[in-house]
Design a protein around this motif. Structure first.
Motif, PDB file in Angstrom:
ATOM      1  N   PRO A  39       0.839  -1.205   0.000  1.00 30.66           N
ATOM      2  CA  PRO A  39       0.000   0.000   0.000  1.00 30.66           C
ATOM      3  C   PRO A  39       0.874   1.256   0.000  1.00 30.66           C
ATOM      4  N   LEU A  40       0.369   2.305  -0.617  1.00 34.26           N
ATOM      5  CA  LEU A  40       1.091   3.571  -0.685  1.00 34.26           C
ATOM      6  C   LEU A  40       0.173   4.673  -0.178  1.00 34.26           C
ATOM      7  N   THR A  41       0.657   5.458   0.786  1.00 35.61           N
ATOM      8  CA  THR A  41      -0.139   6.531   1.382  1.00 35.61           C
ATOM      9  C   THR A  41       0.545   7.868   1.149  1.00 35.61           C
ATOM     10  N   ILE A  42      -0.228   8.842   0.694  1.00 34.54           N
ATOM     11  CA  ILE A  42       0.260  10.208   0.536  1.00 34.54           C
ATOM     12  C   ILE A  42      -0.374  11.031   1.656  1.00 34.54           C
ATOM     13  N   ASN A  43       0.432  11.432   2.624  1.00 28.87           N
ATOM     14  CA  ASN A  43      -0.030  12.247   3.743  1.00 28.87           C
ATOM     15  C   ASN A  43       0.942  13.417   3.846  1.00 28.87           C
ATOM     16  N   ALA A  44       0.800  14.356   2.928  1.00 27.22           N
ATOM     17  CA  ALA A  44       1.771  15.429   2.754  1.00 27.22           C
ATOM     18  C   ALA A  44       1.098  16.798   2.847  1.00 27.22           C
ATOM     19  N   PRO A  45       0.679  17.212   4.047  1.00 22.24           N
ATOM     20  CA  PRO A  45       0.012  18.515   4.158  1.00 22.24           C
ATOM     21  C   PRO A  45       0.932  19.652   3.727  1.00 22.24           C
ATOM     22  N   GLY A  46       0.473  20.450   2.790  1.00 17.95           N
ATOM     23  CA  GLY A  46       1.274  21.572   2.313  1.00 17.95           C
ATOM     24  C   GLY A  46       2.357  21.183   1.323  1.00 17.95           C
ATOM     25  N   ALA A  47       2.381  19.923   0.899  1.00 22.62           N
ATOM     26  CA  ALA A  47       3.427  19.455  -0.007  1.00 22.62           C
ATOM     27  C   ALA A  47       2.813  18.759  -1.215  1.00 22.62           C
ATOM     28  N   THR A  48       3.673  18.421  -2.179  1.00 23.31           N
ATOM     29  CA  THR A  48       3.270  17.724  -3.393  1.00 23.31           C
ATOM     30  C   THR A  48       4.098  16.466  -3.547  1.00 23.31           C
ATOM     31  N   VAL A  49       3.437  15.377  -3.922  1.00 22.28           N
ATOM     32  CA  VAL A  49       4.127  14.148  -4.303  1.00 22.28           C
ATOM     33  C   VAL A  49       3.878  13.989  -5.792  1.00 22.28           C
ATOM     34  N   SER A  50       4.964  13.950  -6.565  1.00 19.99           N
ATOM     35  CA  SER A  50       4.882  13.936  -8.016  1.00 19.99           C
ATOM     36  C   SER A  50       5.500  12.656  -8.567  1.00 19.99           C
ATOM     37  N   CYS A  51       4.829  12.038  -9.544  1.00 21.20           N
ATOM     38  CA  CYS A  51       5.341  10.823 -10.168  1.00 21.20           C
ATOM     39  C   CYS A  51       6.107  11.182 -11.439  1.00 21.20           C
ATOM     40  N   ALA A  52       7.346  10.725 -11.518  1.00 21.91           N
ATOM     41  CA  ALA A  52       8.189  11.007 -12.678  1.00 21.91           C
ATOM     42  C   ALA A  52       7.861  10.086 -13.848  1.00 21.91           C
ATOM     43  N   ASP A  53       7.182   8.972 -13.559  1.00 20.93           N
ATOM     44  CA  ASP A  53       6.780   8.023 -14.589  1.00 20.93           C
ATOM     45  C   ASP A  53       5.518   7.317 -14.114  1.00 20.93           C
ATOM     46  N   ALA A  54       5.104   6.268 -14.821  1.00 17.95           N
ATOM     47  CA  ALA A  54       3.889   5.551 -14.446  1.00 17.95           C
ATOM     48  C   ALA A  54       4.076   4.886 -13.089  1.00 17.95           C
ATOM     49  N   LYS A  71       0.446  14.360  -7.882  1.00 10.87           N
ATOM     50  CA  LYS A  71       0.500  14.612  -9.321  1.00 10.87           C
ATOM     51  C   LYS A  71       0.963  13.345 -10.019  1.00 10.87           C
ATOM     52  N   LEU A  72       0.062  12.778 -10.836  1.00 12.17           N
ATOM     53  CA  LEU A  72       0.401  11.606 -11.628  1.00 12.17           C
ATOM     54  C   LEU A  72       0.982  12.050 -12.957  1.00 12.17           C
ATOM     55  N   LYS A  73       1.913  11.287 -13.479  1.00 11.61           N
ATOM     56  CA  LYS A  73       2.603  11.622 -14.725  1.00 11.61           C
ATOM     57  C   LYS A  73       1.610  11.759 -15.882  1.00 11.61           C
ATOM     58  N   ALA A  74       1.653  12.899 -16.541  1.00 10.33           N
ATOM     59  CA  ALA A  74       0.786  13.174 -17.692  1.00 10.33           C
ATOM     60  C   ALA A  74       1.111  12.224 -18.834  1.00 10.33           C
ATOM     61  N   GLY A  75       0.065  11.763 -19.524  1.00 11.01           N
ATOM     62  CA  GLY A  75       0.259  10.974 -20.738  1.00 11.01           C
ATOM     63  C   GLY A  75       0.577   9.508 -20.517  1.00 11.01           C
ATOM     64  N   VAL A  76       0.638   9.044 -19.272  1.00 11.55           N
ATOM     65  CA  VAL A  76       0.886   7.632 -19.003  1.00 11.55           C
ATOM     66  C   VAL A  76      -0.215   7.093 -18.093  1.00 11.55           C
ATOM     67  N   THR A  77      -0.269   5.782 -17.940  1.00 10.61           N
ATOM     68  CA  THR A  77      -1.276   5.147 -17.092  1.00 10.61           C
ATOM     69  C   THR A  77      -0.641   4.657 -15.806  1.00 10.61           C
ATOM     70  N   SER A  78      -1.151   5.134 -14.695  1.00  7.40           N
ATOM     71  CA  SER A  78      -0.763   4.638 -13.372  1.00  7.40           C
ATOM     72  C   SER A  78      -1.827   3.647 -12.939  1.00  7.40           C
ATOM     73  N   THR A  79      -1.393   2.504 -12.401  1.00 12.14           N
ATOM     74  CA  THR A  79      -2.303   1.416 -12.082  1.00 12.14           C
ATOM     75  C   THR A  79      -2.281   1.118 -10.589  1.00 12.14           C
ATOM     76  N   VAL A  80      -3.483   0.979 -10.018  1.00 17.07           N
ATOM     77  CA  VAL A  80      -3.615   0.694  -8.590  1.00 17.07           C
ATOM     78  C   VAL A  80      -4.565  -0.486  -8.393  1.00 17.07           C
ATOM     79  N   GLY A  81      -4.501  -1.103  -7.207  1.00 16.87           N
ATOM     80  CA  GLY A  81      -5.470  -2.130  -6.846  1.00 16.87           C
ATOM     81  C   GLY A  81      -6.744  -1.486  -6.339  1.00 16.87           C
ATOM     82  N   ALA A  82      -6.627  -0.281  -5.785  1.00 17.91           N
ATOM     83  CA  ALA A  82      -7.757   0.529  -5.320  1.00 17.91           C
ATOM     84  C   ALA A  82      -7.227   1.936  -5.065  1.00 17.91           C
ATOM     85  N   PHE A  83      -8.149   2.911  -5.078  1.00 14.43           N
ATOM     86  CA  PHE A  83      -7.787   4.296  -4.791  1.00 14.43           C
ATOM     87  C   PHE A  83      -8.736   4.811  -3.732  1.00 14.43           C
ATOM     88  N   ALA A  84      -8.190   5.425  -2.674  1.00 13.00           N
ATOM     89  CA  ALA A  84      -9.025   5.884  -1.568  1.00 13.00           C
ATOM     90  C   ALA A  84      -8.536   7.225  -1.051  1.00 13.00           C
TER      91      ALA A  84
END
Length: 172
Positions: A39-54, A71-84
């Protein structure tokens, strides 16, 4: 800090979440094609987590956004088992390039979010993507695949009334 996987690297599966928790600036995830099987959790108040690739999570792993901007990488597909999402603070899901969509894919199930502002996102993959406006979600534009309608009534009760006939005279 940033997270960079080496190309060709393998990662052992785990149920322990990896959490990004910056309070300012930008953290970058570079997966280099490696599947993150936890599992991956983004808990970044006041910050940004950016994906450089899919970004690819294992098929049973959840990507959870509790605070900050993802921020998910533009133009590519990011795949998850679920999003919450969790919490009652406003969160942000965007593409790395304004005006260009990033695709978020989940093969099955229902992903229902709250307190999320979504922009430049294409939700796809067979799952249902609910971002009901009465759950404080905001359609910031250029989105596909998300349902920004009103939450359905769950557990509603249906009443049936039988009216008395007034064709028979009544005595008073």
């Amino acid at each position: 800090g940033d997270l960079t996987f080496g190309a060709g690297m393998t990662q052992a599966a785990s149920t322990a979440a990896c959490t990004f928790g910056a309070t300012s600036g930008t953290q970058t995830i570079t997966s280099n094609g490696v599947t993150i099987d936890r599992p991956l959790t983004i808990n970044a108040p006041g910050a940004t987590v950016s994906c450089a690739d899919a970004l690819t999570l294992g098929s049973t792993r959840t990507l959870t956004l509790t605070d900050g901007t993802l921020k998910l990488k533009a133009g590519v597909t990011s795949t998850v088992g679920a999003f919450a999402t969790s919490g009652t603070n406003q969160k942000y899901l965007q593409s790395t390039l304004a005006g260009s969509q990033a695709t978020l894919s989940d093969a099955s199930g229902t992903n229902t979010v709250s307190y999320l502002t979504i922009q430049d996102s294409n939700a796809t993959g067979g799952a249902t993507w609910n971002a009901y406006v009465d759950q404080q979600n905001i359609d910031a534009g250029n989105n596909d695949g998300w349902d920004f309608g009103i939450s359905p009534v769950i557990g509603g009760t249906e009443y049936t009334y039988q009216l008395r006939s007034f064709t028979q005279p009544r005595r008073f």
